[in-house]
Design a protein around this motif. Structure first.
Motif, PDB file in Angstrom:
ATOM      1  N   PRO A  77       0.829  -1.211   0.000  1.00 51.38           N
ATOM      2  CA  PRO A  77       0.000   0.000   0.000  1.00 51.38           C
ATOM      3  C   PRO A  77       0.863   1.261   0.000  1.00 51.38           C
ATOM      4  O   PRO A  77       1.786   1.386   0.804  1.00 51.38           O
ATOM      5  N   ASP A  78       0.542   2.174  -0.911  1.00 52.24           N
ATOM      6  CA  ASP A  78       1.311   3.414  -1.035  1.00 52.24           C
ATOM      7  C   ASP A  78       0.756   4.446  -0.054  1.00 52.24           C
ATOM      8  O   ASP A  78       0.019   5.363  -0.427  1.00 52.24           O
ATOM      9  N   LEU A  83       5.091  -0.069   3.997  1.00 51.49           N
ATOM     10  CA  LEU A  83       6.252  -0.969   4.020  1.00 51.49           C
ATOM     11  C   LEU A  83       6.451  -1.562   5.403  1.00 51.49           C
ATOM     12  O   LEU A  83       6.724  -2.754   5.545  1.00 51.49           O
ATOM     13  N   ALA A  84       6.280  -0.752   6.429  1.00 53.71           N
ATOM     14  CA  ALA A  84       6.455  -1.251   7.806  1.00 53.71           C
ATOM     15  C   ALA A  84       5.505  -2.411   8.089  1.00 53.71           C
ATOM     16  O   ALA A  84       5.886  -3.387   8.739  1.00 53.71           O
ATOM     17  N   SER A 108      -0.062  -0.501 -11.243  1.00 50.46           N
ATOM     18  CA  SER A 108      -0.530  -0.502  -9.874  1.00 50.46           C
ATOM     19  C   SER A 108      -0.519   0.912  -9.307  1.00 50.46           C
ATOM     20  O   SER A 108       0.338   1.722  -9.654  1.00 50.46           O
ATOM     21  N   ILE A 109      -1.472   1.186  -8.437  1.00 51.38           N
ATOM     22  CA  ILE A 109      -1.439   2.462  -7.726  1.00 51.38           C
ATOM     23  C   ILE A 109      -0.652   2.319  -6.437  1.00 51.38           C
ATOM     24  O   ILE A 109      -0.366   3.299  -5.774  1.00 51.38           O
ATOM     25  N   ASP A 110      -0.294   1.089  -6.087  1.00 53.69           N
ATOM     26  CA  ASP A 110       0.478   0.834  -4.884  1.00 53.69           C
ATOM     27  C   ASP A 110       1.964   0.831  -5.189  1.00 53.69           C
ATOM     28  O   ASP A 110       2.370   0.795  -6.342  1.00 53.69           O
ATOM     29  N   ALA A 111       2.779   0.862  -4.151  1.00 53.90           N
ATOM     30  CA  ALA A 111       4.224   0.783  -4.320  1.00 53.90           C
ATOM     31  C   ALA A 111       4.612  -0.655  -4.645  1.00 53.90           C
ATOM     32  O   ALA A 111       3.952  -1.602  -4.214  1.00 53.90           O
ATOM     33  N   LEU A 112       5.672  -0.819  -5.391  1.00 51.99           N
ATOM     34  CA  LEU A 112       6.174  -2.146  -5.741  1.00 51.99           C
ATOM     35  C   LEU A 112       7.577  -2.291  -5.163  1.00 51.99           C
ATOM     36  O   LEU A 112       8.419  -1.413  -5.331  1.00 51.99           O
ATOM     37  N   VAL A 113       7.812  -3.397  -4.485  1.00 48.37           N
ATOM     38  CA  VAL A 113       9.094  -3.628  -3.821  1.00 48.37           C
ATOM     39  C   VAL A 113       9.577  -5.024  -4.170  1.00 48.37           C
ATOM     40  O   VAL A 113       8.784  -5.977  -4.215  1.00 48.37           O
TER      41      VAL A 113
END
Length: 143
Positions: A77-78, A83-84, A108-113
Motif C-alpha cells: 500500500p502506497d 512498508l512497515a 498498480s497504484i500501490d508501491a512495488l518492492v
C-alpha cells in the motif's frame, strides 16, 4: 511467484553503466527496475527486465560477469506505514531480508518492492497468508 533478477558485476568507472544499458537496448530488452550497490572500486547492478534469460546472455556475450537470482515482487500500500506493515509480517516469521529495492510500476497504484530473502517459499506463504499481494514473474516482466 519468483522473479528472475539479473545481477551484473561492474567496475566503478565512467561509462560502465552505459555499456550495460546499451547492450540491453541493442537487444530490445526493457528494464523494469534497477538498483546499484557500490563500493569505491566495484558495484553490483541489479536489474529486472522483460526478458531475463536473453538479457543475461547478451551481457555475458559482451564480457560482463552476470548472475541470476530469484527475488519476490510485492505490492505494498502506497501510504505511510505500508512498508512497515509488510516488514512486520517478515519479522514475525523470522525471515531475514538480505536486500530490497522499490520501483514505480504502471499497472498498480500501490508501491512495488522487490525482496531477496533467506527463505523464498516461506516468505511468499507468510506474505500471502497476511493478505500481501505477491506478483507473478510474468506480471513483473510486463510492467
Amino acid at each position: 511467484m519468483r522473479v528472475k533478477q539479473i545481477s551484473v558485476f561492474l567496475e566503478n568507472r565512467p561509462g560502465r553503466l552505459h555499456e550495460v544499458t546499451s547492450a540491453l537496448a541493442e537487444q530490445n530488452i526493457n528494464i523494469r527496475a534497477l538498483s546499484i550497490a557500490d563500493t569505491t572500486e566495484f558495484g553490483i547492478l541489479r536489474l529486472i527486465v522483460d526478458r531475463p534469460t536473453d538479457a543475461a546472455a547478451a551481457l555475458q556475450h559482451r564480457g560482463f560477469t552476470v548472475s541470476e537470482t530469484d527475488v519476490i515482487g510485492v505490492e505494498i500500500p502506497d501510504k505511510p506505514g505500508g512498508l512497515a506493515g509488510v516488514l512486520k509480517h517478515m519479522a514475525d516469521a523470522k525471515i531475514n531480508i538480505e536486500y530490497l529495492y522499490a520501483f514505480l510500476g504502471k499497472a498498480s497504484i500501490d508501491a512495488l518492492v522487490l525482496f531477496r530473502v533467506d527463505d523464498m517459499d516461506r516468505a511468499v506463504k507468510v506474505l500471502q497468508d497476511n493478505g500481501v499481494r505477491v506478483l507473478r514473474a510474468e506480471e513483473m516482466y510486463r510492467l
